[in-house]
Design a protein around this motif. Structure first.
Motif, PDB file in Angstrom:
ATOM      1  N   HIS A  53       1.006  -1.245  -0.181  1.00 20.85           N
ATOM      2  CA  HIS A  53       0.125   0.037  -0.022  1.00 20.85           C
ATOM      3  C   HIS A  53       0.881   1.174   0.084  1.00 20.85           C
ATOM      4  O   HIS A  53       0.367   2.294  -0.047  1.00 20.85           O
ATOM      5  CB  HIS A  53      -1.064   0.064   1.257  1.00 20.85           C
ATOM      6  N   ARG A  85       5.015   1.682  -7.755  1.00 20.49           N
ATOM      7  CA  ARG A  85       3.773   1.371  -8.557  1.00 20.49           C
ATOM      8  C   ARG A  85       3.979   1.805  -9.803  1.00 20.49           C
ATOM      9  O   ARG A  85       4.591   2.895 -10.329  1.00 20.49           O
ATOM     10  CB  ARG A  85       2.715   2.421  -7.836  1.00 20.49           C
ATOM     11  N   GLY A  87       1.357   2.012 -13.101  1.00 22.66           N
ATOM     12  CA  GLY A  87      -0.086   2.067 -13.401  1.00 22.66           C
ATOM     13  C   GLY A  87      -0.804   1.159 -12.451  1.00 22.66           C
ATOM     14  O   GLY A  87      -0.636   1.563 -11.117  1.00 22.66           O
ATOM     15  N   GLU A  88      -1.308  -0.133 -12.565  1.00 19.02           N
ATOM     16  CA  GLU A  88      -2.031  -0.912 -11.782  1.00 19.02           C
ATOM     17  C   GLU A  88      -1.158  -1.774 -11.106  1.00 19.02           C
ATOM     18  O   GLU A  88      -1.563  -2.736 -10.158  1.00 19.02           O
ATOM     19  CB  GLU A  88      -3.222  -1.307 -12.410  1.00 19.02           C
ATOM     20  N   SER A  89       0.182  -1.996 -11.488  1.00 23.12           N
ATOM     21  CA  SER A  89       0.892  -3.001 -10.988  1.00 23.12           C
ATOM     22  C   SER A  89       1.783  -2.332  -9.876  1.00 23.12           C
ATOM     23  O   SER A  89       2.420  -1.367  -9.984  1.00 23.12           O
ATOM     24  CB  SER A  89       1.967  -3.563 -12.212  1.00 23.12           C
ATOM     25  N   VAL A  90       2.519  -3.439  -9.075  1.00 20.10           N
ATOM     26  CA  VAL A  90       3.234  -3.209  -7.928  1.00 20.10           C
ATOM     27  C   VAL A  90       4.511  -4.122  -8.058  1.00 20.10           C
ATOM     28  O   VAL A  90       4.430  -5.338  -8.252  1.00 20.10           O
ATOM     29  CB  VAL A  90       2.776  -3.147  -6.424  1.00 20.10           C
ATOM     30  N   GLY A 119      -0.025  -9.963  -4.712  1.00 15.43           N
ATOM     31  CA  GLY A 119      -0.406  -8.550  -5.496  1.00 15.43           C
ATOM     32  C   GLY A 119       0.967  -7.759  -5.916  1.00 15.43           C
ATOM     33  O   GLY A 119       1.004  -6.713  -6.476  1.00 15.43           O
ATOM     34  N   GLU A 121       3.991  -8.104  -8.680  1.00 16.65           N
ATOM     35  CA  GLU A 121       4.360  -8.493  -9.953  1.00 16.65           C
ATOM     36  C   GLU A 121       5.984  -8.910  -9.888  1.00 16.65           C
ATOM     37  O   GLU A 121       6.645  -8.565  -9.291  1.00 16.65           O
ATOM     38  CB  GLU A 121       4.163  -7.557 -11.050  1.00 16.65           C
TER      39      GLU A 121
END
Length: 289
Positions: A53, A85, A87-90, A119, A121
């Motif tokens: 997060h 981070r 985009g939507e990837s971590v 969660g 990548e």
């Protein structure tokens, strides 16, 4: 120059929170005590803790602070890793910062600790970098070292020292110590496996020489480990063999065996497909009485 001094830093920190100022203070004190240090290496996820997060896009304010710190002390700095981070990837990402305060490389952990590091990548690029007039360094993160292909690839790319931040707070730390020694021996390189302490690791960082010899193993508390490495030792042992005996890198180069498991169309062998999904183990149902 054959000799180069690397300091591993094993420190207590918050599991969820900003530890960057504590790291800055630790580097300031370290460089005051040991001005011969040329590179500083922290443990995995030390700067901002272990929660995805807290992931930030890079370059970030935290990374910029470390760049300033590296330039201030004229050191190479690897401040562990941070969640990045995109985009939507971590990703779990490590920055390599040179003494001019420039980020010369970023490495994304290839093997997140699944299923627990959910969660996050996987990265796909190997990273080495050169310290001018010294030698070539490779980087990996924590669970990466459990897969021998990762360190072997870095060695094949010419890495003489592997810098490996980890965050292990589990009961398998003793196994990792053996893996670190094995990786160093079979790839004839130095291996710096630096763990956190307290909430971010159970310590026991280890620095291993190119014969698999333990140069230093830390305890479970805070510790600073300035270690001088000798690149000529790596080069000599790669030439003449580990303790004048085995030459595993040359033997791997000259092999006749074809490892067909790596050429499977679906990326695995038939047996591996029988092992079931990559998931957390569940509690077995127990009949109530």
């Amino acid at each position: 120059m054959s000799y180069f001094t690397i300091a591993g830093v094993q420190m207590h920190a918050l599991h969820h929170g900003d530890n960057t100022e504590a790291m800055r203070h630790r580097v300031d004190v370290l460089m005051s005590r040991f001005p011969q240090v040329q590179m500083v290496l922290f443990s995995e996820l030390m700067p901002l803790g272990a929660s995805p997060h807290h992931a930030q896009a890079m370059p970030s304010a935290a990374e910029a602070m470390f760049c300033q710190l590296a330039e201030q002390h004229r050191i190479w700095l690897i401040p562990g890793s941070m969640f990045e981070r995109v985009g939507e990837s971590v990703y779990n990402t490590l920055s390599v910062i040179n003494p001019h305060g420039h980020v010369v490389a970023r490495y994304r952990k290839q093997f997140p600790f699944l299923p627990y590091e959910a969660g996050v990548e996987s990265g796909s690029e190997f990273v080495t970098f050169d310290v001018p007039n010294v030698g070539r360094f490779g980087v990996s993160i924590c669970y990466d070292m459990w897969f021998p292909e990762t360190t072997r690839t870095l060695a094949a790319m010419g890495a003489e020292v592997i810098l490996h931040p980890t965050m292990t707070d589990t009961i398998d730390r003793d196994i990792e110590l053996s893996i670190a020694r094995t990786n160093a021996a079979v790839n004839q390189c130095y291996f710096f496996d630096i763990n956190g302490a307290g909430a971010l690791g159970n310590g026991r960082s280890i620095v291993v020489g190119p014969s698999g010899d333990v140069i230093h193993q830390a305890g479970t508390g805070e510790e600073v480990m300035p270690i001088e490495v000798d690149m000529n030792r790596v080069r000599r042992e790669r030439e003449t063999g580990l303790r004048g005996l085995g030459q595993p890198l040359k033997s791997f180069r000259d092999r006749r065996v074809d490892f067909s498991v790596y050429r499977s169309e679906n990326g695995s062998a038939a047996f591996l497909d029988t092992l079931g999904p990559l998931a957390k183990p569940l509690r077995a149902d127990i009949e109530e009485y």
